[in-house]
Scaffold this active site. Sequence first.
Site, mmCIF file in Angstrom:
data_model
loop_
_atom_site.group_PDB
_atom_site.id
_atom_site.type_symbol
_atom_site.label_atom_id
_atom_site.label_comp_id
_atom_site.label_asym_id
_atom_site.label_seq_id
_atom_site.Cartn_x
_atom_site.Cartn_y
_atom_site.Cartn_z
ATOM 1 C CG ASP A 32 -6.110 -1.981 14.576
ATOM 2 O OD1 ASP A 32 -6.807 -1.205 14.132
ATOM 3 O OD2 ASP A 32 -4.892 -1.480 15.233
ATOM 4 C CB SER A 33 -7.790 -4.920 9.324
ATOM 5 O OG SER A 33 -9.162 -4.707 9.078
ATOM 6 C CG ASP B 78 -3.714 -12.517 4.940
ATOM 7 O OD1 ASP B 78 -4.394 -12.492 5.690
ATOM 8 O OD2 ASP B 78 -3.996 -12.499 3.671
ATOM 9 N N GLY B 79 -3.031 -12.053 8.381
ATOM 10 C CA GLY B 79 -3.750 -12.454 9.650
ATOM 11 C C GLY B 79 -4.643 -13.975 9.343
ATOM 12 C CG ASP C 98 -1.206 1.660 14.699
ATOM 13 O OD1 ASP C 98 -1.474 1.502 15.787
ATOM 14 O OD2 ASP C 98 -2.128 1.608 14.034
ATOM 15 C CD GLN D 159 -0.981 -0.791 3.531
ATOM 16 O OE1 GLN D 159 -2.020 -0.959 3.588
ATOM 17 N NE2 GLN D 159 -0.185 -1.497 4.472
ATOM 18 C CG ASP E 84 -12.032 1.576 5.765
ATOM 19 O OD1 ASP E 84 -12.346 1.656 6.644
ATOM 20 O OD2 ASP E 84 -11.170 2.748 5.277
ATOM 21 C CG HIS F 288 -5.018 2.234 19.230
ATOM 22 N ND1 HIS F 288 -4.161 3.346 18.969
ATOM 23 C CD2 HIS F 288 -5.152 1.603 18.285
ATOM 24 C CE1 HIS F 288 -3.714 3.187 17.721
ATOM 25 N NE2 HIS F 288 -4.326 1.983 17.224
HETATM 26 N N1 SAM Z 1 -6.931 1.660 13.354
HETATM 27 C C1 SAM Z 1 -6.729 1.682 12.096
HETATM 28 C C2 SAM Z 1 -8.147 2.028 11.453
HETATM 29 O O1 SAM Z 1 -9.246 1.422 11.558
HETATM 30 O O2 SAM Z 1 -8.120 2.833 10.302
HETATM 31 C C3 SAM Z 1 -6.263 0.431 11.545
HETATM 32 C C4 SAM Z 1 -4.575 0.752 11.911
HETATM 33 S S1 SAM Z 1 -3.494 -0.439 11.387
HETATM 34 C C5 SAM Z 1 -2.130 0.504 10.628
HETATM 35 C C6 SAM Z 1 -4.271 -1.372 9.807
HETATM 36 C C7 SAM Z 1 -3.189 -2.394 9.359
HETATM 37 O O3 SAM Z 1 -3.852 -3.668 9.207
HETATM 38 C C8 SAM Z 1 -2.451 -2.048 8.217
HETATM 39 O O4 SAM Z 1 -1.138 -1.682 8.595
HETATM 40 C C9 SAM Z 1 -2.512 -3.087 7.242
HETATM 41 O O5 SAM Z 1 -1.367 -3.516 6.697
HETATM 42 C C10 SAM Z 1 -3.040 -4.295 8.274
HETATM 43 N N2 SAM Z 1 -3.698 -5.477 7.571
HETATM 44 C C11 SAM Z 1 -4.697 -5.154 6.691
HETATM 45 N N3 SAM Z 1 -5.185 -6.520 6.279
HETATM 46 C C12 SAM Z 1 -4.361 -7.287 6.890
HETATM 47 C C13 SAM Z 1 -4.420 -8.692 6.812
HETATM 48 N N4 SAM Z 1 -5.202 -9.437 6.135
HETATM 49 N N5 SAM Z 1 -3.327 -9.519 7.690
HETATM 50 C C14 SAM Z 1 -2.514 -8.943 8.555
HETATM 51 N N6 SAM Z 1 -2.542 -7.377 8.610
HETATM 52 C C15 SAM Z 1 -3.416 -6.622 7.837
#
Ligand code: SAM
Length: 278
Positions: A155-156, A137-138, A86, A31, A158, A62
Amino acid sequence: MIKFFEKDPYAPVQYVYEVERVLYKSKSNFQEIMVIENAFFGKMLILDGVVQITEKDEFFYHEMLVHVLMHSHPNPKNVAVIGGGDGGAVREVLKHQCVEKVYFVEIDEEVINVSRKFFPEVSCNVDNPKVAIKCIDGAEFIKDKTGELDVIIVDSTDIIGFAKSLFTVEFFKSVKNALTDEGMFVTLSESLHFHRDLVVEVQEALRLIFPVVDLYTAPIATYAGNWWTFSAASKKLGLRDMRRKYNIDTRYFDEEIFHQSFLPLKIYEKLLNKRLPW
Ligand code: SAM
């Protein structure tokens, strides 16, 4: 003054922020990552044009993402944070002394590094010895776990792109399998004002898998729709009971917020039956 126009995929409004300085801008394998500074919100982390956290208000999100279930659960020791690059969710989880291990599963290592550099107060505990960082990937990570996690927190970004893998019935099945008998799960599920169909979709998908499913909310200034929802599920125990004493340092969350955050039952029922009068 330069302006940043947010590109939120679902919002019927567009937020515009004045930019004092662009501190970082780069493309990772996953991204576009940007850090800007705004006079009111301080430093802001932006992924693919969508605001993720701001220095000013990240604690609302958080604290509410983490502490509600960490108090519903009687004794959370093993926790997984999925996403949350983060480090804010990990910081909050580690406020609980009973926690022995935190899997921090972020697909994009670059987000963790950028946060280490620009958001030291948010990422302050990602290198704690209790934390195991997994950059995958989670959904893949959780597949291999069976009956070992007390609380799983998503906490992903959108619910689009690679984050979609964290909102499928398949994923929720793996989550259930990864949890202990008293295990609990929480995920963000967008705004009750703007994304009601999405909220109901996540609730319905969780209901196919878990016997206990619930919804709580929090006011978040920088997420479109503001009335932000958290969808929670449990294998056995009710989520509205506070089973642990509140004795951590927080700025917004406390016992009263715990109880007040769950959607009143009548409204919850109307939401699920698609009979809300607005
Ligand atoms: N609090 C924030 C919000 O709701 O807008 C989310 C913050 S955190 C930076 C979101 C993170 O989720 C990103 O860094 C992204 O890379 C990660 N993410 C998205 N999809 C994911 C997945 N399938 N597995 C692991 N991490 C993932």
